[in-house]
Design a protein around this motif. Structure first.
Motif, short mmCIF file in Angstrom:
data_model
loop_
_atom_site.label_atom_id
_atom_site.label_comp_id
_atom_site.label_asym_id
_atom_site.label_seq_id
_atom_site.Cartn_x
_atom_site.Cartn_y
_atom_site.Cartn_z
N PRO A 164 -30.56 -24.45 0.98
CA PRO A 164 -30.48 -24.88 2.58
C PRO A 164 -29.84 -23.93 3.53
CG PRO A 164 -29.44 -26.23 0.40
CD PRO A 164 -29.88 -25.09 -0.07
N CYS A 218 -27.47 -28.09 -4.47
CA CYS A 218 -28.82 -28.60 -3.96
C CYS A 218 -29.76 -28.78 -5.36
CB CYS A 218 -29.61 -27.75 -3.15
SG CYS A 218 -31.10 -28.42 -2.74
N PRO A 219 -29.76 -30.38 -5.62
CA PRO A 219 -30.71 -30.67 -6.71
C PRO A 219 -32.13 -30.42 -6.40
CG PRO A 219 -30.25 -32.49 -5.38
CD PRO A 219 -29.49 -31.45 -4.79
N ALA A 220 -32.70 -29.93 -5.34
CA ALA A 220 -33.96 -29.91 -5.11
C ALA A 220 -34.64 -28.45 -5.46
CB ALA A 220 -34.20 -30.67 -3.64
N ILE A 251 -33.90 -25.66 -3.70
CA ILE A 251 -34.42 -24.99 -2.32
C ILE A 251 -33.02 -24.47 -1.81
CG2 ILE A 251 -36.36 -26.23 -1.54
CD1 ILE A 251 -34.65 -28.23 0.15
N VAL A 275 -28.25 -31.71 6.65
CA VAL A 275 -29.19 -32.70 6.49
C VAL A 275 -30.02 -33.18 7.77
CG1 VAL A 275 -29.92 -35.02 4.95
CG2 VAL A 275 -27.71 -33.76 4.81
N CYS A 299 -36.78 -31.33 -0.11
CA CYS A 299 -35.30 -31.91 0.04
C CYS A 299 -35.36 -33.50 0.13
CB CYS A 299 -34.91 -31.44 1.53
SG CYS A 299 -33.51 -32.36 2.12
N ILE A 300 -34.52 -33.99 -0.75
CA ILE A 300 -34.26 -35.30 -0.93
C ILE A 300 -33.30 -36.37 0.10
CG2 ILE A 300 -35.30 -35.64 -3.29
CD1 ILE A 300 -32.31 -36.09 -4.13
N GLU A 301 -32.83 -35.14 0.86
CA GLU A 301 -31.78 -35.92 2.04
C GLU A 301 -30.53 -36.53 1.05
OE1 GLU A 301 -34.07 -37.82 5.00
OE2 GLU A 301 -35.58 -36.45 5.12
N CYS A 302 -30.13 -35.72 0.18
CA CYS A 302 -29.26 -36.33 -0.70
C CYS A 302 -27.69 -36.11 0.03
CB CYS A 302 -29.03 -35.87 -2.12
SG CYS A 302 -28.56 -34.25 -1.95
N GLY A 303 -27.69 -35.14 1.14
CA GLY A 303 -26.48 -34.94 1.91
C GLY A 303 -25.41 -34.00 1.40
N LEU A 304 -25.45 -33.60 -0.05
CA LEU A 304 -24.69 -33.01 -1.02
C LEU A 304 -24.36 -31.44 0.12
CD1 LEU A 304 -24.93 -33.27 -4.63
CD2 LEU A 304 -23.22 -33.76 -3.23
N CYS A 305 -25.43 -30.87 0.48
CA CYS A 305 -25.11 -29.49 1.14
C CYS A 305 -24.34 -29.65 2.51
CB CYS A 305 -26.48 -29.03 1.69
SG CYS A 305 -27.63 -30.02 2.56
S1 SF4 Z 1 -30.04 -32.93 1.41
FE1 SF4 Z 1 -28.99 -30.58 1.07
S2 SF4 Z 1 -28.50 -30.51 -1.06
FE2 SF4 Z 1 -29.77 -32.34 -0.87
S3 SF4 Z 1 -31.76 -32.08 -1.33
FE3 SF4 Z 1 -31.69 -31.53 0.56
S4 SF4 Z 1 -30.99 -29.56 1.00
FE4 SF4 Z 1 -30.92 -29.91 -0.99
#
Ligand code: SF4
Ligand code: SF4
Length: 465
Positions: A396, A390-392, A394, A436, A419-425
């Motif tokens: 998850p 998670c780059p934010a 937080i 996400v 959360c920037i909703e990058c989808g990595l989690c």
């Molecule tokens: S989508 Fe998941 S990995 Fe990306 S910023 Fe939000 S919680 Fe973190």
């Protein structure tokens, strides 16, 4: 603040570094609702003949961002539900933007910079500018505290900035000059990958002497090119004045509008992914028929996604044309049958963040991903992979558990807003949890709760007056 988390995903079907022009369409279907805009104010009538660059519709909730005709032809409002269609297409040179009398007051009030911003809006370049914190379209007549120009679009499959920079470097630097002319003293941060390449050297040479550009170099890792993450990294606080985030395509659109005074109608999108016949970067116009893209570029039995692998959304059968804000189409082979006992297979052909497949012994390789889930959903196993990537900053899996307990107050206190909703989690989760998606829904629930509370407060105030 230091950058943290992030992860690069290797997939088959990444497009090469060259640009192709799409074959000519014979019809255009513009979706009136896209991810970022709702062009609810239609400005043309059924059967009307329109010219290239004419305003077809506007988004009244986003400063009247216009949907522009990318070809001349005849409007059909009935043919496809929730679309505006142009048929009987004819080629035409774009008309030059002309001053309108009603713009004189802007010139008087805000001077040449105000007029330029108005021009950017009317010529379709403003749709590329985003508020770095909220992702919304900023007020074209506002002044930002800074502009972040990110040359890194690192989500798998999408067109990366370097493809455009190789072709249009001069136009890009001229676009930066135009951006600067909109500001007073505010800085422009130009974000480049922290690697030595000929292109990076050429960019630095071209902007030598631009004292107002501050170069920021960051590792080449998804999603470090994201402007929200970059704002936090640069210590730019969310305040009264917004931070504008722009990618390379946006700077080129700004150059097109202010140098040539022509409407921004060309798009460069990636049409790629494991299901593409020949992954490529395609130059086309909004409204381009999706059926034509699928027949020319997709292998049989593929699903199309509007956007990249991690943040895109499914292009359902009722979407007939390329949305105006589309950045790429990801093609995924549709797996028709379930893999028998998928969970006990050694997985020589699969990648996993946990290195639990035999493929981890073979080194890095691009995976041929399909739309198959491969196995059942499982409860969270507290592996912490989501927190790692998670780059934010937080947690998850904690948010997931709080959402499961329906404890929305704690979800908010755990800073889901970061959360920037990058989808990595979701991507790395071995339990295949749709994290996400859960976070998007929770954010909407919090926003709705706040709106209801404000409405009740306003009503109470009105009653007491
Ligand atoms: S989508 Fe998941 S990995 Fe990306 S910023 Fe939000 S919680 Fe973190
Ligand atoms: S990656 Fe999935 S299983 Fe692992 S801690 Fe996060 S939510 Fe739980």
């Amino acid at each position: 603040m230091r950058l943290r988390g992030g992860h690069n995903i290797k997939l088959q079907g990444v497009p090469g570094g060259f640009l192709e022009t799409a074959s000519s369409p014979d019809i255009l279907h513009y979706p009136l609702e896209t991810k970022s805009f709702n062009y609810s104010q239609v400005c043309v009538t059924d059967g009307q003949t329109v010219g290239l660059g004419d305003v077809l519709a506007k988004d009244p909730d986003n400063y009247d961002v216009p949907l522009l005709a990318s070809c001349s032809g005849r409007v059909d409002l009935e043919m496809t539900p929730r679309h505006l269609t142009i048929k009987d297409l004819a080629t035409e040179e774009p008309k030059e933007y002309s001053y309108k009398d009603e713009q004189e007051h802007i010139h008087k009030k805000m001077g040449p910079a105000g007029l330029k911003r108005y021009k950017l809006l009317n010529l379709g370049a403003w749709e590329y500018v985003r508020d770095a914190y909220t992702g919304a379209t900023p007020d074209p007549l506002s002044t930002p505290q800074a502009i972040i120009v990110s040359t890194m679009r690192l989500e798998p499959i999408l067109t990366k900035g370097d493809v455009l920079l190789k072709e249009y470097l001069r136009q890009f630097t001229r676009g930066l000059e135009h951006l600067q002319s909109l500001l007073e003293y505010q800085p422009i941060y130009l974000v480049l990958p922290k690697i030595k390449t000929d292109l990076a050297t050429r960019i630095k040479e071209q902007i030598r002497g631009y004292a107002w550009v501050k170069i920021v170099e960051v590792p080449l890792k998804y999603p470090y090119g994201n402007v929200t993450i970059l704002s936090r990294y640069l210590g730019l606080k969310r305040g009264q004045e917004s931070i504008w985030g722009i990618n390379v395509d946006g700077v080129l659109a700004i150059d097109g509008a202010l140098t040539a005074s022509k409407p921004c109608i060309d798009r460069v999108i990636s049409v790629a992914g494991p299901g593409a016949k020949r992954p490529t970067h395609l130059k086309l116009v909004a409204g381009y028929p999706l059926a034509k893209i699928m027949s020319e570029h997709a292998q049989p039995d593929c699903v199309a996604i509007d956007g990249g692998m991690l943040t895109g959304s499914l292009l359902t059968q009722d979407v007939k044309g390329v949305p105006a804000d589309c950045k790429g189409i990801t093609l995924l082979p549709e797996q028709q049958s379930r893999e028998f006992l998928a969970f006990i297979r050694p997985g020589f052909d699969r990648q996993s963040y946990s290195a639990c497949f035999m493929s981890s012994l073979c080194g890095d390789f691009p995976e041929r991903l399909t739309n198959a889930v491969r196995g059942e959903l499982r409860p969270c196993v507290s592996c912490n992979f989501c927190e790692d990537v998670c780059p934010a900053r937080i947690i998850p899996h904690r948010l997931h558990k709080l959402i499961y307990q329906d404890d929305i107050d704690q979800v908010e206190r755990s800073r889901i807003d970061l959360c920037i909703e990058c989808g990595l989690c979701s991507y790395v989760c071995p339990s295949k949890l749709e994290l996400v998606h859960q976070f998007q829904q929770a954010k909407q629930a919090i926003a709705a709760e706040k709106a209801a509370a404000k409405e009740a407060e306003d009503e109470q105030q009105t009653d007491s007056e």
